[in-house]
Design a protein around this motif. Structure first.
Motif, short mmCIF file in Angstrom:
data_model
loop_
_atom_site.label_atom_id
_atom_site.label_comp_id
_atom_site.label_asym_id
_atom_site.label_seq_id
_atom_site.Cartn_x
_atom_site.Cartn_y
_atom_site.Cartn_z
N VAL A 114 0.86 -1.19 0.00
CA VAL A 114 0.00 0.00 0.00
C VAL A 114 0.90 1.24 0.00
O VAL A 114 1.59 1.52 0.99
CB VAL A 114 -0.94 0.02 1.22
CG1 VAL A 114 -1.86 1.22 1.14
CG2 VAL A 114 -1.72 -1.28 1.29
N VAL A 125 -0.40 -0.61 -4.77
CA VAL A 125 -1.50 0.35 -4.90
C VAL A 125 -0.98 1.72 -4.48
O VAL A 125 -0.64 1.94 -3.32
CB VAL A 125 -2.70 -0.04 -4.02
CG1 VAL A 125 -3.87 0.92 -4.27
CG2 VAL A 125 -3.13 -1.47 -4.28
N GLU A 170 -1.66 5.95 -4.55
CA GLU A 170 -2.73 6.93 -4.76
C GLU A 170 -2.32 8.08 -5.67
O GLU A 170 -3.18 8.80 -6.20
CB GLU A 170 -3.21 7.50 -3.42
CG GLU A 170 -2.18 8.30 -2.66
CD GLU A 170 -2.74 8.79 -1.32
OE1 GLU A 170 -3.92 8.54 -1.04
OE2 GLU A 170 -1.98 9.42 -0.58
N GLU A 198 -5.05 5.28 -7.34
CA GLU A 198 -6.03 4.45 -6.61
C GLU A 198 -5.50 4.26 -5.19
O GLU A 198 -4.30 4.06 -4.99
CB GLU A 198 -6.16 3.10 -7.31
CG GLU A 198 -7.36 2.28 -6.89
CD GLU A 198 -7.61 1.10 -7.84
OE1 GLU A 198 -8.33 0.17 -7.43
OE2 GLU A 198 -7.06 1.12 -8.96
N ARG A 199 -6.36 4.34 -4.21
CA ARG A 199 -5.90 4.20 -2.83
C ARG A 199 -6.68 3.11 -2.11
O ARG A 199 -7.84 2.81 -2.47
CB ARG A 199 -6.02 5.52 -2.07
CG ARG A 199 -7.42 6.06 -1.95
CD ARG A 199 -7.42 7.47 -1.36
NE ARG A 199 -8.78 8.00 -1.28
CZ ARG A 199 -9.60 7.80 -0.26
NH1 ARG A 199 -9.20 7.10 0.79
NH2 ARG A 199 -10.83 8.29 -0.26
N VAL A 200 -6.05 2.54 -1.13
CA VAL A 200 -6.71 1.54 -0.29
C VAL A 200 -7.57 2.28 0.73
O VAL A 200 -7.08 3.19 1.43
CB VAL A 200 -5.68 0.65 0.41
CG1 VAL A 200 -6.36 -0.25 1.45
CG2 VAL A 200 -4.94 -0.21 -0.61
N VAL A 250 -7.85 -6.20 1.12
CA VAL A 250 -7.99 -4.75 1.15
C VAL A 250 -8.97 -4.34 0.06
O VAL A 250 -9.11 -5.03 -0.96
CB VAL A 250 -6.63 -4.04 0.93
CG1 VAL A 250 -5.63 -4.43 1.99
CG2 VAL A 250 -6.08 -4.31 -0.47
N THR A 251 -9.64 -3.22 0.30
CA THR A 251 -10.57 -2.66 -0.69
C THR A 251 -10.03 -1.32 -1.13
O THR A 251 -9.60 -0.50 -0.30
CB THR A 251 -11.97 -2.49 -0.09
OG1 THR A 251 -12.44 -3.75 0.38
CG2 THR A 251 -12.93 -1.93 -1.12
N THR A 252 -10.07 -1.06 -2.45
CA THR A 252 -9.52 0.19 -2.99
C THR A 252 -10.64 1.16 -3.32
O THR A 252 -11.83 0.81 -3.32
CB THR A 252 -8.68 -0.06 -4.25
OG1 THR A 252 -9.56 -0.36 -5.35
CG2 THR A 252 -7.72 -1.23 -4.04
N SER A 253 -10.22 2.40 -3.62
CA SER A 253 -11.20 3.44 -3.97
C SER A 253 -11.93 3.12 -5.27
O SER A 253 -12.99 3.69 -5.54
CB SER A 253 -10.48 4.79 -4.10
OG SER A 253 -9.41 4.70 -5.04
N ARG A 259 -12.01 -2.35 -6.00
CA ARG A 259 -11.32 -3.63 -6.09
C ARG A 259 -11.16 -4.24 -4.69
O ARG A 259 -10.89 -3.52 -3.73
CB ARG A 259 -9.92 -3.48 -6.70
CG ARG A 259 -9.85 -2.88 -8.05
CD ARG A 259 -8.38 -2.81 -8.47
NE ARG A 259 -8.15 -1.78 -9.44
CZ ARG A 259 -8.04 -1.98 -10.75
NH1 ARG A 259 -8.15 -3.21 -11.21
NH2 ARG A 259 -7.82 -0.98 -11.56
N THR A 314 2.62 3.80 3.38
CA THR A 314 1.78 4.95 3.05
C THR A 314 2.48 6.29 3.27
O THR A 314 1.93 7.34 2.96
CB THR A 314 0.49 4.90 3.89
OG1 THR A 314 0.83 4.64 5.26
CG2 THR A 314 -0.43 3.81 3.38
#
Length: 839
Positions: A15, A42, A44, A79-81, A91-94, A97, A108
Motif C-alpha cells: 500500500v 496500490v 494513490e 487508486e488508494r486503499v 484490502v478494498t480500494t477506492s 477492487r 503509506t
C-alpha cells in the motif's frame, strides 16, 4: 501452496508507492528467483514512484521517475486503499477492487503537518510534498511577486529555493532559533542563515507564526508573526514537519503510537504477523524516520522475512548523517551533532569571510569521533562520517582541516560507507573483486552505494581507486559520474570540438543533468577558452557562488569589491576615487596582502553603481571572486630602492596586465622581487620572479595558505621575453592538464617527471605543443575585456543585481552595521576562531 504439483505464488499487496515501497519491490524481484510472491502495488498518486529527495528539480524539467518494476508486478496508480479486513486478509480500494493478500506491507508514507492557524485554508496556501503540489504552486505563482515558507528544515529550505526559482521574493519562517535545528547546532544554523540571506532570501527565526492574513481578493497576502511583524506573501507553503499516514492501521485496529506511526517490531512487523509497515508511516523503536536510508533498510528487512520466515533480520537503528547542497551551500551533519550536551569535547572553526563553519564532537580523551557539523565546506564529510564511533587517525583539528585523509584501503571493513543503503566498505571491496567493477557507476549499480543522496560517492571512489591500484589496474580519472573523463580530457574535448555550451557537452559526451562538481568545472574551462562573459546565457547557471555576482560574498550577505591595481602602483587621483566611492557608499576599506584595496559592505544592487564609478576612473575588475589571476605583488625595485637590480614594478605591471582575467582550475598569485632580498615574497607564489644582475629567476608552483609550499627554481637569468614565454607556456599547460580546484603546487607534486619534465615541455617542446600554448595565450591577451565593464553594458546581465525581484530598488532590511575604529563592521557576527571547549 501446491496445486497440481506446482507451487502457487503467495500474494503480496503493498500500500503506497513511494521510495520505500519501490525499494521493497525491487529487492524482492532481485532475490525472489523462484517466483514465490506475486506482487500488487496500490499507489494513490497518478504516477509511479519517483525520487522525492530531488523534488525541487522537477521545476527545472528533471525526470524524477524511478525505473519501472516489470510486467510481473501489478502497479495501480491513482487508486488508494480505503479499508483493510485483517480477518479476511483483503484490502478494498477506492475503485472498488478487493485484493486478497498473504502478506500486506503498509508504505503509506507521511503527510505534511499544517498547524491549526487562522488562514491556513486561504487560496494561495500550499504544502510541499508531491509533484502535483509543485505543479499547483508553479501555476498559482504566475503573476505574483512574493512568497514565504513556514518551516526552516531541509524540505522548507528546498521549498523556499523553489519559490525563488519561480521569480518570487522568498522568505522562511522557522519557530526554532536557527535553521535546520534537527541537523545543525546553533553555530552551523547561524552560518547557514548568512549564506541563505546572501541569496536575497529573508529568514525569520525564533518567532512563531500567528496567522495568515488575506488581501482584498480573499487570497493569502501576509504572514503575521506572534511579535506583530508582517511578511508579504502571496504564496505560502507549509513545510513545518510531517505526520505518519497511519489512518488505515488505526481503522483496522492495529496499534499506533501516541504521536502517530504504525507500531512495528525490529522485523518491521505489526502486531498482526501478516502485516508489515515501512518508511515514514512506521514507528520503530519509538522513532519515525524521515530519511531515505532508514526507509530503504526497513524494506530490505521485510524482504528477508518474506523470503525466509525464520530470518533473524532486524532493523537496528540508522545513521542519520546527511550531506546536501542547499542553494549552492554545502551543509552536512554526521553522527551525533549534539553530543557536547553529554560531556563531549567540541573543536570548532569559524571563518566568516569564507562562510565556513566546522565543528567536531569527540570523546573526552579526544580519540573517538562522536559527530559533527559542516557548513560552507563539506569536502571532508565522507571521511569524517566513516570514522564516527571509531578511533581518529590523527588529532581532531587535523581531521577538521583535512590534514589526515582516509585512504580507501585504510577504512575498516565494517565501516558504513553508504548510510542510505547500509553498504559497508567490505561489501564494496568484495563486489569490486567478485564482479570486476571498474568505475563508480558500476559500483553504484552493483552495491547501491551512492545511488540515493550521493553524498558518499567521493568515498566510494576512494575505495574503488584503492582496490584497483592494489590489483595493479589503472584507476579511472573521471571527474564525476556524469563524465567518464578527467578535467584535462574534458578541456581537450571542448577545445577540439569547439563546444561552447554545457548542454551540448553533456548531451554528446556525458550522461544525466550534471552536478555541482562538473558544472563549475566546465564553466571554468569555457572561460579559459574565451567563451564570452561568464554571466551570459547558459554559462550564468554554471558558476560558483562569487562568480554569480562578480564580487566576493561576505558573512552578512553583502559583497566586497576589489578593483585591479597592477603591481600595487596607483596614482593619487585614482586613490582619491577609491576613497570617494568608499565614503559615498559607506564601505569598509582594507589594504590587502596582494597590494590592493578591498571595499567591503556593498549590497548587491549597489554593485553596478560602484563599478560604474570605478570603471569611469580607469579601474577594472580585480577578479578577487574568480578562479583566475588575483595579483602580481611587487617591491619598488631598482626605480627607488638602492638594493634593486631590475624594475620589479614595471615587470609586475606587465605580467598582471598580460594575465588578468585568465581563468584557471584554481586561483593564481604572483610576485616580482627586485633583488635577492625578496621583499615581495615571490617564492611563495604560483609563479614568482626574482631579479638578478643578468635578468630574472623564475620560481614555479609555490603557495601559502594552510599547507605552504616553497616554489621551485625553474630557470635562471632570463631576459624579459624569455621570462614571459616561460610563464605563458607554464600557465597554459597547467590550465590544460590540472584537475579541478587543483593549485599549481599540488599539480606540480603530481606531475609525472616533476620539474624536469615541465622544463622539457616548456623549454624543449617535448610534446610539440608550445606553438599551441603560445597561440592560446596570445588569444587570451587579444580577446581580454573587463567583466565589470561588459556587465554594465549588458541589460540582461545587469538584471541579476537586485535584492528583491519584485522591488529592484529596495535594499535588504536585514543587513545592518555598527562602527568600529571609524569604519563599519557587520552586526552580531563573531570573529574567526579555533577553539577546543570542554563541556
Amino acid at each position: 501452496m501446491a496445486v497440481g504439483g506446482e507451487a502457487t505464488p503467495e500474494r503480496l499487496v503493498v500500500v503506497g508507492h513511494g521510495p520505500a515501497a519501490h525499494r521493497l519491490v525491487e529487492a524482492l524481484r532481485e532475490r525472489d528467483t523462484a517466483g514465490a510472491w506475486k506482487v500488487t502495488v496500490v499507489g494513490e498518486e497518478p504516477r509511479t514512484a519517483y525520487d522525492r529527495v530531488a523534488l525541487t528539480t522537477h521545476l527545472e524539467g528533471a525526470d524524477l521517475a524511478y525505473p519501472p518494476h516489470g510486467d510481473e508486478v501489478t502497479v495501480l496508480t491513482g487508486e488508494r486503499v480505503v479499508s483493510i479486513d485483517r480477518e479476511a486478509r483483503a484490502v478494498t480500494t477506492s475503485a472498488g477492487r478487493v485484493l486478497g493478500y498473504d502478506a500486506l506491507v503498509l508504505a503509506t508514507g507521511s503527510a505534511p503537518f499544517v498547524p491549526p492557524v487562522e488562514g491556513k485554508d486561504l487560496p494561495g496556501v500550499f504544502v510541499y510534498r508531491t509533484i502535483e503540489d509543485l505543479d499547483a504552486i508553479r501555476a498559482y505563482a504566475e503573476g505574483r511577486s512574493s512568497g514565504a515558507v513556514i518551516g526552516g528544515g531541509l524540505l522548507g529550505l528546498e521549498a523556499a529555493r523553489a519559490i525563488q526559482g519561480l521569480g518570487l521574493a522568498s522568505g522562511v519562517v522557522e519557530v526554532a532559533p536557527w535553521l535546520m535545528p534537527r541537523q545543525l547546532d546553533e553555530g552551523g544554523g547561524a552560518m547557514l542563515r548568512r549564506h541563505i540571506e546572501a541569496l536575497d532570501m529573508a529568514v525569520h527565526a525564533g518567532t512563531p507564526m500567528s496567522r495568515l492574513a488575506a488581501g482584498e481578493d480573499g487570497a493569502v497576502a501576509k504572514v503575521v508573526l506572534q511579535d506583530g511583524s508582517e511578511i508579504d506573501a502571496q504564496v505560502v507553503v507549509f513545510s513545518a514537519g510531517i505526520r505518519p499516514r497511519d489512518e488505515l492501521a488505526r481503522e483496522c485496529g492495529l496499534k499506533v503510537g501516541e504521536r502517530g506511526g504504525v507500531v512495528v517490531d525490529a522485523a518491521c512487523r505489526t502486531e498482526d504477523p501478516d502485516v508489515y509497515a515501512i518508511g515514514e508511516c512506521a514507528l520503530i523503536g519509538g522513532m519515525v524516520y524521515g530519511l531515505v536510508g532508514p526507509c530503504f533498510s526497513m524494506a530490505e528487512v521485510v524482504v528477508d522475512h518474506l523470503l525466509d520466515g525464520d530470518s533473524s533480520a532486524s532493523f537496528e537503528g540508522a545513521d542519520l548523517s546527511t550531506k546536501l547542497k542547499l542553494m549552492g551551500v554545502d551543509v552536512a551533519s554526521f553522527g551525533d551533532p549534539f553530543a557536547d550536551a553529554a560531556g563531549a569535547l567540541g573543536v570548532t572553526y569559524t571563518d566568516p569571510v569564507a562562510g565556513v563553519y566546522k565543528r567536531l564532537l569527540v570523546s573526552d580523551d579526544a580519540r573517538t569521533l562522536l559527530g559533527g557539523v559542516l557548513v560552507g565546506d563539506a569536502e571532508s564529510y565522507s571521511t569524517l562520517r566513516a570514522y564516527v564511533g571509531g578511533t581518529l587517525p590523527g588529532a581532531p583539528e587535523q581531521m577538521l582541516f583535512g590534514g589526515t585523509e582516509a585512504a580507501g584501503g585504510d577504512l575498516p571493513g565494517a565501516t558504513v560507507i553508504c548510510s542510505c543503503n547500509n553498504v559497508t566498505a567490505e561489501k564494496i571491496r568484495c563486489d569490486i573483486a567478485e564482479h570486476e567493477l571498474r568505475d563508480v557507476p558500476a559500483v553504484k549499480s552493483c552495491t547501491r552505494a551512492g545511488s540515493s543522496c550521493g553524498s558518499c560517492v567521493p568515498l566510494v571512489k576512494k575505495l574503488l581507486d584503492a582496490e584497483l591500484a592494489a590489483a595493479g589496474i589503472e584507476v579511472s580519472k573521471a571527474i564525476c559520474e556524469h563524465f567518464a573523463y578527467s578535467r584535462a580530457e574534458l578541456f581537450d574535448i571542448i577545445r577540439v570540438r569547439g563546444i561552447t555550451a554545457f548542454s551540448r557537452l553533456i548531451a554528446e559526451h556525458g550522461t544525466g543533468r550534471g552536478c555541482d562538481i562538473c558544472k563549475p568545472t566546465v564553466a571554468s574551462i569555457l572561460a579559459s577558452l574565451g567563451n564570452g562573459h561568464v554571466l551570459k546565457g547558459e554559462q550564468a547557471a554554471l558558476q560558483d557562488t562569487n562568480d554569480h555576482f562578480l564580487a566576493n560574498m561576505q558573512k552578512n550577505g553583502t559583497y566586497s569589491v576589489v578593483p585591479r591595481i597592477p603591481g600595487g602602483e596607483i596614482t593619487p587621483e585614482r586613490l582619491i576615487v577609491i576613497g570617494e566611492v568608499a565614503r559615498d557608499y559607506g564601505l569598509y576599506t582594507k589594504i590587502t596582502g596582494g597590494q590592493r584595496i578591498d571595499l567591503f559592505g556593498a549590497r548587491v544592487e549597489q554593485l553596478p553603481q560602484i563599478w560604474k564609478r570605478l570603471v569611469d576612473a580607469g579601474f577594472e575588475s580585480g577578479h578577487a571572486y574568480g578562479k583566475s589571476l588575483r595579483t602580481v605583488k611587487s617591491c619598488v625595485g631598482s626605480t627607488w630602492c638602492r638594493y634593486g637590480v631590475q624594475d620589479s614594478v614595471g615587470m609586475a605591471i606587465r605580467l598582471e596586465l598580460r594575465y588578468r582575467g585568465l581563468r584557471a582550475p584554481h586561483k593564481l598569485k604572483s610576485a616580482v622581487s627586485g633583488c635577492a632580498r625578496e621583499c615581495a615574497e615571490a617564492q611563495s607564489k604560483d609563479f614568482g620572479v626574482i631579479a638578478t644582475e643578468k635578468g630574472w629567476n623564475l620560481y614555479l608552483a609555490g603557495n601559502g595558505g594552510m599547507r605552504p609550499r616553497h616554489a621551485d627554481l625553474f630557470a635562471t637569468d632570463l631576459t624579459d621575453e624569455q621570462l614571459i614565454t616561460c610563464i605563458d607556456r607554464f600557465l597554459m599547460f597547467y590550465i590544460r592538464t590540472a584537475d579541478r580546484l587543483q593549485r599549481t603546487s599540488v599539480w606540480m607534486e603530481g606531475l609525472e617527471g616533476g620539474l624536469d619534465y615541465l622544463r622539457e615541455v616548456v623549454l624543449e617542446d617535448r610534446l610539440g605543443i608550445c606553438a599551441e600554448l603560445d597561440a592560446a595565450m596570445d588569444r587570451h591577451v587579444t580577446d581580454y575585456s573587463d567583466e565589470w565593464d561588459d556587465a554594465l553594458n549588458d541589460p540582461e546581465v545587469l538584471s541579476r543585481f537586485v535584492s528583491f525581484v519584485n522591488a529592484p530598488e529596495t535594499p535588504d532590511p536585514s543587513i545592518a552595521f555598527e562602527v568600529e575604529r571609524d569604519q563599519i563592521k557587520p552586526v552580531l557576527v563573531a570573529g574567526t576562531s579555533l577553539e577546543v571547549i570542554s563541556k
